[in-house]
Design an enzyme around this catalytic site. Structure first.
Site, short mmCIF file in Angstrom:
data_model
loop_
_atom_site.label_atom_id
_atom_site.label_comp_id
_atom_site.label_asym_id
_atom_site.label_seq_id
_atom_site.Cartn_x
_atom_site.Cartn_y
_atom_site.Cartn_z
N GLY A 277 10.19 -24.24 -9.51
CA GLY A 277 11.03 -23.51 -10.29
C GLY A 277 10.31 -22.11 -11.13
N ARG B 59 9.80 -24.19 -3.26
CA ARG B 59 9.27 -25.80 -3.40
C ARG B 59 9.17 -26.03 -1.87
NH1 ARG B 59 11.08 -27.09 -8.30
NH2 ARG B 59 12.90 -26.36 -9.25
N ASP C 72 5.52 -29.63 -13.35
CA ASP C 72 4.83 -31.13 -13.06
C ASP C 72 4.58 -31.17 -11.81
OD1 ASP C 72 4.16 -33.39 -14.17
OD2 ASP C 72 5.71 -34.23 -13.30
N THR D 13 7.25 -24.04 -16.78
CA THR D 13 8.60 -24.41 -16.50
C THR D 13 9.56 -24.81 -17.90
OG1 THR D 13 9.73 -26.73 -15.82
CG2 THR D 13 7.40 -26.92 -16.80
N ASP E 172 11.43 -26.79 -18.23
CA ASP E 172 11.59 -28.33 -18.63
C ASP E 172 11.01 -28.81 -19.75
OD1 ASP E 172 13.58 -28.06 -16.60
OD2 ASP E 172 12.40 -29.15 -15.13
N ASP F 294 8.57 -30.61 -19.38
CA ASP F 294 8.24 -31.83 -19.11
C ASP F 294 6.72 -32.29 -18.52
OD1 ASP F 294 8.55 -30.75 -16.77
OD2 ASP F 294 9.78 -32.27 -15.83
N GLY G 259 17.21 -29.21 -17.35
CA GLY G 259 15.84 -29.96 -17.71
C GLY G 259 15.67 -31.01 -16.74
N ARG G 260 16.03 -31.07 -15.75
CA ARG G 260 15.87 -32.08 -14.36
C ARG G 260 16.10 -33.54 -15.06
NH1 ARG G 260 13.51 -31.31 -9.78
NH2 ARG G 260 12.89 -29.22 -10.45
O1 F6P Z 1 12.37 -27.48 -13.12
C1 F6P Z 1 13.22 -26.35 -13.39
C2 F6P Z 1 14.90 -26.67 -13.05
O2 F6P Z 1 15.65 -25.58 -13.38
C3 F6P Z 1 15.32 -27.98 -13.71
O3 F6P Z 1 15.96 -27.97 -14.84
C4 F6P Z 1 16.66 -28.28 -12.51
O4 F6P Z 1 16.96 -29.40 -12.54
C5 F6P Z 1 15.79 -27.72 -11.24
O5 F6P Z 1 14.85 -26.82 -11.46
C6 F6P Z 1 16.69 -27.03 -10.09
O6 F6P Z 1 15.84 -26.89 -8.92
P1 F6P Z 1 16.34 -25.83 -7.80
O7 F6P Z 1 15.15 -24.98 -7.97
O8 F6P Z 1 15.86 -26.78 -6.75
O9 F6P Z 1 17.40 -25.47 -7.82
#
Ligand code: F6P
Length: 320
Positions: A11, A72, A103, A126, A128, A130, A171-172
Protein backbone atom coordinates in the site's frame (compact mmCIF):
# COMPACT_ATOMS: atom_id res chain seq x y z
CA UNK A 1 29.18 -0.93 -4.34
CA UNK A 2 28.35 0.86 -7.59
CA UNK A 3 24.68 0.29 -8.28
CA UNK A 4 21.62 0.00 -6.04
CA UNK A 5 17.95 -0.70 -6.71
CA UNK A 6 14.95 0.91 -5.08
CA UNK A 7 11.40 -0.38 -4.93
CA UNK A 8 8.19 0.87 -3.27
CA UNK A 9 5.86 -1.98 -2.49
CA UNK A 10 2.44 -2.76 -0.94
CA UNK A 11 0.00 0.00 0.00
CA UNK A 12 1.28 3.48 -0.82
CA UNK A 13 2.00 5.77 2.12
CA UNK A 14 2.57 9.54 2.27
CA UNK A 15 6.32 10.03 2.41
CA UNK A 16 7.26 7.30 -0.05
CA UNK A 17 8.23 9.94 -2.59
CA UNK A 18 10.30 11.78 0.00
CA UNK A 19 12.06 8.45 0.66
CA UNK A 20 12.76 7.92 -3.06
CA UNK A 21 14.26 11.42 -3.21
CA UNK A 22 16.36 10.92 -0.06
CA UNK A 23 17.73 7.51 -1.05
CA UNK A 24 18.55 8.72 -4.57
CA UNK A 25 20.24 11.95 -3.55
CA UNK A 26 22.26 10.43 -0.70
CA UNK A 27 23.30 7.47 -2.89
CA UNK A 28 24.23 9.66 -5.87
CA UNK A 29 26.22 11.99 -3.60
CA UNK A 30 28.37 8.94 -2.85
CA UNK A 31 28.84 8.03 -6.50
CA UNK A 32 26.24 5.25 -6.64
CA UNK A 33 23.87 4.63 -9.52
CA UNK A 34 20.20 4.12 -8.57
CA UNK A 35 17.63 2.06 -10.47
CA UNK A 36 14.00 2.60 -9.46
CA UNK A 37 11.91 -0.51 -10.18
CA UNK A 38 8.35 0.08 -11.33
CA UNK A 39 5.15 -1.06 -9.53
CA UNK A 40 6.69 -2.78 -6.53
CA UNK A 41 7.87 -6.37 -6.91
CA UNK A 42 6.23 -6.41 -10.37
CA UNK A 43 9.12 -4.30 -11.69
CA UNK A 44 11.56 -6.96 -10.56
CA UNK A 45 9.50 -9.68 -12.21
CA UNK A 46 9.24 -7.84 -15.52
CA UNK A 47 12.64 -6.11 -15.43
CA UNK A 48 11.04 -2.67 -15.62
CA UNK A 49 12.90 0.26 -14.11
CA UNK A 50 14.06 3.82 -14.61
CA UNK A 51 17.35 5.37 -13.63
CA UNK A 52 16.83 7.74 -10.72
CA UNK A 53 18.99 10.87 -10.64
CA UNK A 54 19.14 13.82 -8.23
CA UNK A 55 17.34 15.84 -10.94
CA UNK A 56 14.49 13.51 -11.83
CA UNK A 57 13.52 13.07 -8.18
CA UNK A 58 13.10 16.84 -7.86
CA UNK A 59 9.67 18.29 -7.00
CA UNK A 60 8.32 15.12 -5.34
CA UNK A 61 9.23 15.63 -1.68
CA UNK A 62 5.79 16.99 -0.79
CA UNK A 63 3.69 14.62 -2.93
CA UNK A 64 1.67 11.66 -1.65
CA UNK A 65 1.71 8.30 -3.45
CA UNK A 66 4.85 7.01 -5.15
CA UNK A 67 6.28 8.04 -8.51
CA UNK A 68 7.61 4.48 -8.87
CA UNK A 69 4.04 3.16 -8.46
CA UNK A 70 3.31 0.15 -6.30
CA UNK A 71 1.33 -3.08 -6.26
CA UNK A 72 0.51 -6.14 -4.23
CA UNK A 73 2.12 -8.91 -6.26
CA UNK A 74 0.78 -12.46 -5.81
CA UNK A 75 3.39 -13.79 -8.27
CA UNK A 76 6.28 -12.50 -6.19
CA UNK A 77 4.98 -14.55 -3.25
CA UNK A 78 5.76 -17.78 -5.13
CA UNK A 79 9.18 -19.51 -5.15
CA UNK A 80 9.49 -18.85 -8.89
CA UNK A 81 8.64 -15.18 -8.38
CA UNK A 82 11.36 -14.63 -5.81
CA UNK A 83 13.83 -16.46 -8.07
CA UNK A 84 12.89 -14.29 -11.04
CA UNK A 85 13.32 -11.12 -8.98
CA UNK A 86 16.78 -12.25 -7.86
CA UNK A 87 17.71 -12.91 -11.51
CA UNK A 88 16.60 -9.41 -12.54
CA UNK A 89 18.86 -7.87 -9.90
CA UNK A 90 21.84 -9.96 -11.10
CA UNK A 91 21.10 -9.17 -14.76
CA UNK A 92 21.27 -5.44 -14.05
CA UNK A 93 24.36 -5.57 -11.83
CA UNK A 94 22.44 -4.36 -8.78
CA UNK A 95 24.45 -4.94 -5.61
CA UNK A 96 22.10 -3.50 -3.01
CA UNK A 97 18.30 -3.15 -2.87
CA UNK A 98 16.20 -0.76 -0.78
CA UNK A 99 12.64 -2.01 -0.21
CA UNK A 100 10.23 0.69 0.94
CA UNK A 101 6.94 -0.70 2.27
CA UNK A 102 4.97 -2.24 5.13
CA UNK A 103 4.97 -5.55 6.94
CA UNK A 104 4.23 -7.65 3.83
CA UNK A 105 7.05 -5.95 1.94
CA UNK A 106 9.49 -6.68 4.78
CA UNK A 107 8.52 -10.38 4.56
CA UNK A 108 9.11 -10.18 0.80
CA UNK A 109 12.48 -8.51 1.36
CA UNK A 110 13.51 -11.30 3.73
CA UNK A 111 12.46 -14.01 1.26
CA UNK A 112 14.37 -12.30 -1.55
CA UNK A 113 17.47 -11.89 0.60
CA UNK A 114 17.58 -15.68 1.02
CA UNK A 115 17.82 -16.17 -2.74
CA UNK A 116 20.40 -13.54 -3.66
CA UNK A 117 23.79 -12.16 -2.70
CA UNK A 118 22.42 -8.68 -3.23
CA UNK A 119 22.25 -6.78 0.08
CA UNK A 120 18.63 -6.08 0.94
CA UNK A 121 17.61 -3.26 3.26
CA UNK A 122 14.02 -2.47 4.28
CA UNK A 123 12.56 0.96 4.97
CA UNK A 124 9.27 0.76 6.89
CA UNK A 125 6.58 2.85 5.17
CA UNK A 126 2.92 2.15 5.83
CA UNK A 127 0.06 4.15 7.28
CA UNK A 128 -0.74 1.18 9.58
CA UNK A 129 2.40 1.52 11.76
CA UNK A 130 2.24 -2.23 12.34
CA UNK A 131 5.86 -3.15 11.57
CA UNK A 132 7.76 -4.78 14.43
CA UNK A 133 11.03 -3.17 15.52
CA UNK A 134 10.28 0.44 14.65
CA UNK A 135 8.37 2.90 16.80
CA UNK A 136 7.02 4.61 13.70
CA UNK A 137 6.65 4.02 10.00
CA UNK A 138 6.76 6.60 7.21
CA UNK A 139 3.21 7.77 6.44
CA UNK A 140 1.64 6.95 9.82
CA UNK A 141 1.71 10.54 11.09
CA UNK A 142 0.23 11.81 7.82
CA UNK A 143 -2.65 9.34 7.85
CA UNK A 144 -3.35 10.04 11.51
CA UNK A 145 -3.47 13.78 10.83
CA UNK A 146 -5.80 13.31 7.85
CA UNK A 147 -8.27 11.46 10.10
CA UNK A 148 -7.88 13.94 12.96
CA UNK A 149 -8.73 16.87 10.68
CA UNK A 150 -11.80 15.00 9.44
CA UNK A 151 -13.00 13.95 12.89
CA UNK A 152 -12.58 17.48 14.30
CA UNK A 153 -15.09 18.54 11.62
CA UNK A 154 -17.41 15.63 12.39
CA UNK A 155 -17.34 16.71 16.04
CA UNK A 156 -19.03 19.99 15.03
CA UNK A 157 -21.99 18.09 13.57
CA UNK A 158 -22.05 15.63 16.46
CA UNK A 159 -22.28 18.53 18.94
CA UNK A 160 -24.84 20.48 16.90
CA UNK A 161 -27.19 17.50 16.54
CA UNK A 162 -26.48 15.68 19.81
CA UNK A 163 -25.42 12.69 17.75
CA UNK A 164 -23.08 9.80 18.22
CA UNK A 165 -20.66 9.19 15.35
CA UNK A 166 -18.88 5.95 14.70
CA UNK A 167 -15.80 6.80 12.64
CA UNK A 168 -14.14 3.82 11.00
CA UNK A 169 -10.45 4.32 10.29
CA UNK A 170 -7.97 2.19 8.34
CA UNK A 171 -5.27 0.01 9.88
CA UNK A 172 -5.93 -3.45 8.45
CA UNK A 173 -6.11 -5.92 11.38
CA UNK A 174 -4.30 -3.68 13.85
CA UNK A 175 -5.37 -0.76 16.02
CA UNK A 176 -2.31 1.53 15.99
CA UNK A 177 -4.00 4.19 13.88
CA UNK A 178 -7.36 3.98 15.66
CA UNK A 179 -5.70 4.33 19.06
CA UNK A 180 -3.57 7.35 18.17
CA UNK A 181 -6.44 9.00 16.31
CA UNK A 182 -8.90 8.26 19.12
CA UNK A 183 -6.59 9.67 21.76
CA UNK A 184 -5.82 12.81 19.79
CA UNK A 185 -9.44 13.65 18.93
CA UNK A 186 -10.65 12.90 22.46
CA UNK A 187 -12.89 10.05 21.34
CA UNK A 188 -15.40 8.87 23.92
CA UNK A 189 -14.83 5.25 22.86
CA UNK A 190 -11.94 3.62 20.96
CA UNK A 191 -12.40 0.16 19.47
CA UNK A 192 -9.38 -1.83 18.34
CA UNK A 193 -9.02 -5.51 17.40
CA UNK A 194 -6.40 -6.08 20.12
CA UNK A 195 -8.71 -5.19 23.02
CA UNK A 196 -11.97 -7.10 23.52
CA UNK A 197 -15.05 -4.91 23.83
CA UNK A 198 -18.78 -5.42 24.33
CA UNK A 199 -21.87 -3.61 23.10
CA UNK A 200 -22.98 -3.50 26.70
CA UNK A 201 -19.93 -1.46 27.75
CA UNK A 202 -20.23 0.93 24.83
CA UNK A 203 -23.89 1.54 25.66
CA UNK A 204 -23.04 2.01 29.34
CA UNK A 205 -20.40 4.63 28.48
CA UNK A 206 -22.85 6.52 26.28
CA UNK A 207 -25.57 6.40 28.93
CA UNK A 208 -23.21 7.58 31.69
CA UNK A 209 -22.06 10.41 29.40
CA UNK A 210 -25.68 11.29 28.57
CA UNK A 211 -26.58 11.48 32.25
CA UNK A 212 -23.66 13.91 32.73
CA UNK A 213 -25.05 16.10 29.97
CA UNK A 214 -22.72 14.85 27.25
CA UNK A 215 -25.20 14.06 24.50
CA UNK A 216 -22.83 13.73 21.57
CA UNK A 217 -19.83 11.51 21.13
CA UNK A 218 -17.22 10.07 18.82
CA UNK A 219 -16.48 6.36 18.66
CA UNK A 220 -13.28 5.68 16.71
CA UNK A 221 -13.32 2.12 15.39
CA UNK A 222 -10.45 0.35 13.66
CA UNK A 223 -11.58 -1.29 10.40
CA UNK A 224 -10.18 -4.54 11.85
CA UNK A 225 -12.95 -4.86 14.45
CA UNK A 226 -15.45 -6.02 11.82
CA UNK A 227 -18.83 -4.77 10.62
CA UNK A 228 -19.23 -1.15 11.78
CA UNK A 229 -22.64 -0.78 10.01
CA UNK A 230 -24.02 -3.53 12.21
CA UNK A 231 -22.39 -2.05 15.29
CA UNK A 232 -23.96 1.34 14.54
CA UNK A 233 -27.44 -0.14 14.34
CA UNK A 234 -26.94 -2.04 17.59
CA UNK A 235 -25.73 1.10 19.36
CA UNK A 236 -28.75 3.07 18.11
CA UNK A 237 -31.16 0.41 19.30
CA UNK A 238 -29.56 -0.38 22.65
CA UNK A 239 -28.52 3.13 23.69
CA UNK A 240 -31.53 4.90 22.18
CA UNK A 241 -29.33 7.51 20.51
CA UNK A 242 -29.17 8.97 17.02
CA UNK A 243 -25.97 7.70 15.43
CA UNK A 244 -24.17 8.03 12.10
CA UNK A 245 -21.27 6.18 10.48
CA UNK A 246 -18.38 7.88 8.72
CA UNK A 247 -15.58 5.93 7.03
CA UNK A 248 -12.28 7.77 6.46
CA UNK A 249 -11.23 5.22 3.82
CA UNK A 250 -8.58 5.79 1.20
CA UNK A 251 -8.32 9.53 1.85
CA UNK A 252 -6.08 8.43 4.71
CA UNK A 253 -3.61 6.79 2.30
CA UNK A 254 -3.09 9.81 0.07
CA UNK A 255 -2.28 13.47 0.38
CA UNK A 256 0.83 15.43 1.16
CA UNK A 257 3.06 13.91 3.82
CA UNK A 258 3.30 15.83 7.09
CA UNK A 259 6.63 17.35 8.13
CA UNK A 260 7.02 14.42 10.54
CA UNK A 261 6.60 11.83 7.75
CA UNK A 262 9.03 13.76 5.53
CA UNK A 263 11.59 13.94 8.32
CA UNK A 264 11.41 10.19 8.89
CA UNK A 265 11.66 9.62 5.12
CA UNK A 266 14.83 11.73 4.93
CA UNK A 267 16.47 10.08 7.93
CA UNK A 268 15.41 6.53 7.03
CA UNK A 269 16.53 7.07 3.42
CA UNK A 270 19.95 8.25 4.53
CA UNK A 271 20.31 5.31 6.92
CA UNK A 272 19.33 2.77 4.25
CA UNK A 273 22.17 3.96 1.99
CA UNK A 274 24.58 4.01 4.94
CA UNK A 275 23.76 0.36 5.71
CA UNK A 276 24.33 -0.68 2.10
CA UNK A 277 27.62 1.19 1.74
CA UNK A 278 28.77 -0.42 5.00
CA UNK A 279 27.92 -3.83 3.48
CA UNK A 280 25.11 -4.47 5.96
CA UNK A 281 22.24 -6.37 4.35
CA UNK A 282 19.20 -8.22 5.72
CA UNK A 283 18.31 -5.27 7.90
CA UNK A 284 15.46 -2.83 8.25
CA UNK A 285 15.95 0.82 9.15
CA UNK A 286 14.04 1.64 12.33
CA UNK A 287 13.13 4.31 14.84
CA UNK A 288 14.30 2.98 18.20
CA UNK A 289 13.84 5.05 21.35
CA UNK A 290 13.56 8.10 19.16
CA UNK A 291 16.82 7.44 17.32
CA UNK A 292 17.49 6.11 13.84
CA UNK A 293 18.86 2.58 13.99
CA UNK A 294 18.33 -0.75 12.31
CA UNK A 295 17.14 -4.26 13.09
CA UNK A 296 17.60 -7.71 11.58
CA UNK A 297 14.89 -8.41 8.99
CA UNK A 298 14.41 -11.90 10.45
CA UNK A 299 13.50 -10.38 13.79
CA UNK A 300 11.08 -7.99 12.12
CA UNK A 301 9.32 -10.87 10.40
CA UNK A 302 9.14 -13.23 13.35
CA UNK A 303 7.68 -10.85 15.91
CA UNK A 304 4.42 -8.96 16.35
CA UNK A 305 4.36 -5.30 17.33
CA UNK A 306 2.40 -4.68 20.52
CA UNK A 307 -0.15 -1.96 21.05
CA UNK A 308 0.61 0.43 23.91
CA UNK A 309 -2.25 -0.38 26.27
CA UNK A 310 -1.36 2.54 28.50
CA UNK A 311 -2.56 4.85 25.72
CA UNK A 312 -5.91 3.04 25.73
CA UNK A 313 -6.29 3.60 29.47
CA UNK A 314 -5.21 7.23 29.17
CA UNK A 315 -7.77 7.82 26.42
CA UNK A 316 -10.50 6.47 28.70
CA UNK A 317 -9.36 8.67 31.60
CA UNK A 318 -9.29 11.76 29.39
CA UNK A 319 -12.66 11.16 27.75
CA UNK A 320 -14.77 11.86 30.83
O1 F6P B 1 -1.87 -1.24 4.58
C1 F6P B 1 -2.45 -0.01 4.27
C2 F6P B 1 -3.93 -0.18 4.05
O2 F6P B 1 -4.47 1.05 3.64
C3 F6P B 1 -4.73 -0.74 5.23
O3 F6P B 1 -4.96 0.23 6.22
C4 F6P B 1 -5.95 -1.26 4.54
O4 F6P B 1 -6.59 -2.27 5.27
C5 F6P B 1 -5.37 -1.83 3.28
O5 F6P B 1 -4.16 -1.12 3.02
C6 F6P B 1 -6.22 -1.75 2.04
O6 F6P B 1 -5.51 -2.42 1.04
P1 F6P B 1 -5.68 -2.35 -0.54
O7 F6P B 1 -4.50 -1.65 -1.07
O8 F6P B 1 -5.67 -3.75 -0.96
O9 F6P B 1 -6.94 -1.65 -0.85
Amino acid sequence: MKKIGLVTSGGDAPGMNATIRAVTRVACSQGLEVLGFDRGWEGLLTDTFMELTPRNVGGILHLGGTILHTSRSPEFRTKEGVKKAAETLALNGVEGLVVVGGDGSMHGALELSKKTDVLVVGVPATIDNDVFGTEETIGFDSAVNTAVIEIDKIRDTANSHDRIFVVEVMGRLRGFMALTIGLTVGAEVILVPEVPFSLENIVKTLKVNGAKGKKSGIIVAAEGIGDTHKLLKEIEEEAGVEARLSVTGYAQRGGNPTARSRLLANLFGEKAVELLTNSQGNRMVALQEGKIGSIDLKQVCSNTKQLDLHLMKLAQTLAT
